[in-house]
Design an enzyme around this catalytic site. Structure first.
Site, PDB file in Angstrom:
ATOM      1  N   ARG A 200      -4.927   3.150  17.431  1.00 51.67           N
ATOM      2  CA  ARG A 200      -5.604   2.482  16.315  1.00 51.67           C
ATOM      3  C   ARG A 200      -5.348   3.296  15.057  1.00 51.67           C
ATOM      4  O   ARG A 200      -4.705   4.329  15.086  1.00 51.67           O
ATOM      5  CB  ARG A 200      -7.109   2.395  16.624  1.00 51.67           C
ATOM      6  N   LYS A 201      -5.878   2.846  13.937  1.00 49.00           N
ATOM      7  CA  LYS A 201      -5.676   3.581  12.685  1.00 49.00           C
ATOM      8  C   LYS A 201      -6.354   4.938  12.755  1.00 49.00           C
ATOM      9  O   LYS A 201      -7.225   5.170  13.599  1.00 49.00           O
ATOM     10  CB  LYS A 201      -6.202   2.777  11.503  1.00 49.00           C
TER      11      LYS A 201
ATOM     12  N   CYS B 274     -14.356  -1.210   4.345  1.00 51.29           N
ATOM     13  CA  CYS B 274     -13.441  -0.498   3.449  1.00 51.29           C
ATOM     14  C   CYS B 274     -14.168   0.031   2.218  1.00 51.29           C
ATOM     15  O   CYS B 274     -13.757   1.031   1.629  1.00 51.29           O
ATOM     16  CB  CYS B 274     -12.292  -1.421   3.038  1.00 51.29           C
ATOM     17  N   GLY B 275     -15.245  -0.634   1.807  1.00 54.57           N
ATOM     18  CA  GLY B 275     -16.021  -0.177   0.657  1.00 54.57           C
ATOM     19  C   GLY B 275     -17.084   0.847   0.999  1.00 54.57           C
ATOM     20  O   GLY B 275     -17.829   1.279   0.120  1.00 54.57           O
TER      21      GLY B 275
ATOM     22  N   ARG C 151       0.853  -1.196   0.000  1.00 52.06           N
ATOM     23  CA  ARG C 151       0.000   0.000   0.000  1.00 52.06           C
ATOM     24  C   ARG C 151       0.885   1.241   0.000  1.00 52.06           C
ATOM     25  O   ARG C 151       1.725   1.425   0.872  1.00 52.06           O
ATOM     26  CB  ARG C 151      -0.899   0.017   1.229  1.00 52.06           C
TER      27      ARG C 151
ATOM     28  N   GLY D 275     -16.531  -6.378   1.752  1.00 50.91           N
ATOM     29  CA  GLY D 275     -16.477  -7.813   2.032  1.00 50.91           C
ATOM     30  C   GLY D 275     -16.711  -8.206   3.468  1.00 50.91           C
ATOM     31  O   GLY D 275     -16.928  -9.370   3.780  1.00 50.91           O
TER      32      GLY D 275
END
Length: 522
Positions: free
Chosen positions: A182-183, A446-447, A68, A441
């Site tokens: 966390r992110k 993420c989508g 990434r 998914g």
């Protein structure tokens, strides 16, 4: 405070891994790791710490990694695109690249033995993948039309780059920010249509005037996780552009030092805001803001922001603010590209434009700076048959995460299925306007199904007594002006039974009509 300290028995697995060794250390060990191979690596190094360098081991493709990148504001040059294309090309038919919902690009099927050479190529090209995974700040998103938008308020390109450079130490890696709880996501908008989905970010900078000066209102805490979906909340703060980096640093430092770490499902920034309340949170940020060079006092928010327009997708041909120049938005189906696609895109960006390529959060691509005199020839390029400037209304709004083909978290296959469903539905229906269908998914989202007209979240269901791939269906998401998150309206619809359900939703809610030939045939 830049580290969680020494490992303790009460720490969860991930906090323990971080306290034992910073993933940045692996940058010095890449030649050795390439030599011993992925199977001989320490598991925590392979599965976790390498992600700090942007390298993700994928259990569904043993021995192969995803890489990434970091692309501030989603911008790269044709030369850089060619470098990435050469990396993908090395892996033949298996190699591919995906544009992400953070204006970024991910390369797939990377082998560990190639990584030292790949990283050298990236560095030579002015590219980096550092700190793009796990408990780090993700790609800094900015307005895709920065610098070319006729109605632009603030050019976000330099700001996105400066924030990225602060976080990553100019791409070399910065241990100050590799151990967040966390992110973390940051978006900087400079236009009036919320092209970056600011409300989905931990920090969103929204253009706003105060005392006739353009700057940013600040919103905080937006998040998608398996347990919780929240839009950002106002922080009651306004900053001029020159204070964006300092405020970003202040918020990151406070989050790093005080964020919750015990339970990874409850450690995003919003949980700290919940614990403290927004007023105490703002007070702590203001203290740190002054310490890191911000202009005190931290001003209260402007009365209104400048998000006034419905969101555009930028697909098609548009005039730039520079006379005689145009930008063209190409639709990249579900964001997926192969090596030859990337070479072709780099070539047309150079031949017709200024050699610049931009990504959008809808997984599409913009080529700017094309003169009026070259537009006719540009639109005849064969690659535009694959990446259309005028796609059908369903295909136009399609977004998909990676899915189970390459991601171990995904519960269903998404990208190929999404394309197949849209093609089948377009063969049967006529749509009066574009419809945004987002596939994801798993509940990590993420989508981003919660922002879609129709969102599809992978899960498991039952059919004829067997466990099958299924989706939960979300509806009502709104982007742009007065953005809103949608809600789940159906649960566990088997993917094999999904097409008629989608067809009915499109007819009942979005004005879809059966194509005349199909009506006559019945």
């Amino acid at each position: 405070m830049t580290n969680a300290g020494e490992a303790t028995p009460t720490q969860n697995k991930f906090e323990r891994i971080k306290s034992e060794k910073d993933g940045l250390v692996l940058k010095q060990e890449l030649d050795y790791l390439a030599e011993i191979g992925w199977e001989a690596m320490e598991e925590a190094d392979r599965d976790y710490r390498l992600r700090v360098l942007g390298l993700f081991y994928r259990t569904v493709t043993p021995g192969k990694f995803m890489l990434r990148m970091r692309l501030a504001n989603g911008i790269l040059s044709a030369y850089q695109m060619r470098v990435l294309a050469e990396i993908v090309q090395h892996y033949g038919d298996e190699g591919n690249a995906d544009i992400t919902t953070r204006q970024n690009i991910q390369l797939r099927q990377i082998r560990l033995e190639d990584v030292p050479d790949i990283y050298r190529k990236l560095e030579q090209a002015g590219l980096t993948s550092v700190q793009s995974g796990v408990d780090n700040v993700r790609n800094i998103t900015g307005s895709p039309l920065a610098g070319i938008d006729p109605d632009e308020l603030i050019d976000t390109r330099g700001l996105c780059r400066m924030v990225q450079d602060m976080i990553t130490n100019m791409g070399k890696g910065n241990p100050e920010f590799t151990n967040l709880p966390r992110k973390f996501n940051i978006a900087i908008a400079g236009c009036r249509d919320n092209s970056v989905h600011a409300e989905l970010n931990d920090i969103g900078f929204i253009p706003a005037y105060k005392n006739d000066t353009i700057g940013f209102n600040v919103i905080v805490g937006g998040m998608f996780s398996p347990k919780r979906y929240e839009a950002s909340v106002p922080m009651n703060a306004w900053v001029p552009p020159q204070d964006v980096v300092a405020l970003s640093r202040a918020i990151l430092e406070v989050y790093r030092d005080h964020g919750l770490r015990a339970n990874r499902q409850k450690s995003r920034l919003m949980y700290l805001i919940d614990k403290w309340g927004i007023e105490k949170f703002r007070e702590e940020i203001e203290k740190r803001f002054g310490e890191v060079g911000g202009t005190l006092p931290l001003q209260s928010a402007a009365e209104k922001d400048e998000f006034l327009w419905e969101k555009k997708d930028y697909i098609g041909v548009y005039k730039q603010k520079q006379p005689g120049l145009n930008f063209v938005g190409l639709h990249i189906p579900v964001g997926r590209m192969y090596a030859q696609d990337m070479f072709d895109l780099a070539r047309i960006a150079e031949v017709y434009g200024s050699g610049e390529i931009r990504f959008t959060v809808e997984q599409n691509l913009i080529i700017p700076n094309i003169p009026d005199t070259r537009m006719e020839a540009f639109l005849k390029e064969p690659i535009l048959e694959r990446f259309s400037v005028n796609p059908e209304n369903l295909m136009r709004g399609l977004v998909s995460c990676t899915g189970s083909q390459f991601c171990g978290f995904a519960l269903i296959e998404t990208k190929n299925r999404a394309l197949a469903f849209v093609k089948a539905l377009e063969a049967e229906l006529t749509l009066p306007q574009p419809i945004r269908i987002h596939w994801t998914g798993c509940p990590n989202s993420c989508g981003q199904p919660q922002v879609a007209d129709i969102g599809l979240m992978g899960t498991k269901g039952r059919k004829n007594g067997k466990v099958v791939e299924a989706v939960d269906i979300w509806m009502g998401g709104k982007v742009g002006y007065e953005a809103e998150l949608g809600s789940r309206v159906m649960k566990s619809i088997p993917c094999d039974d999904l097409k008629p359900v989608l067809r009915d939703l499109l007819v009942e809610h979005f004005g879809a009509k059966p194509k005349q030939s199909l009506v006559l045939s019945h």
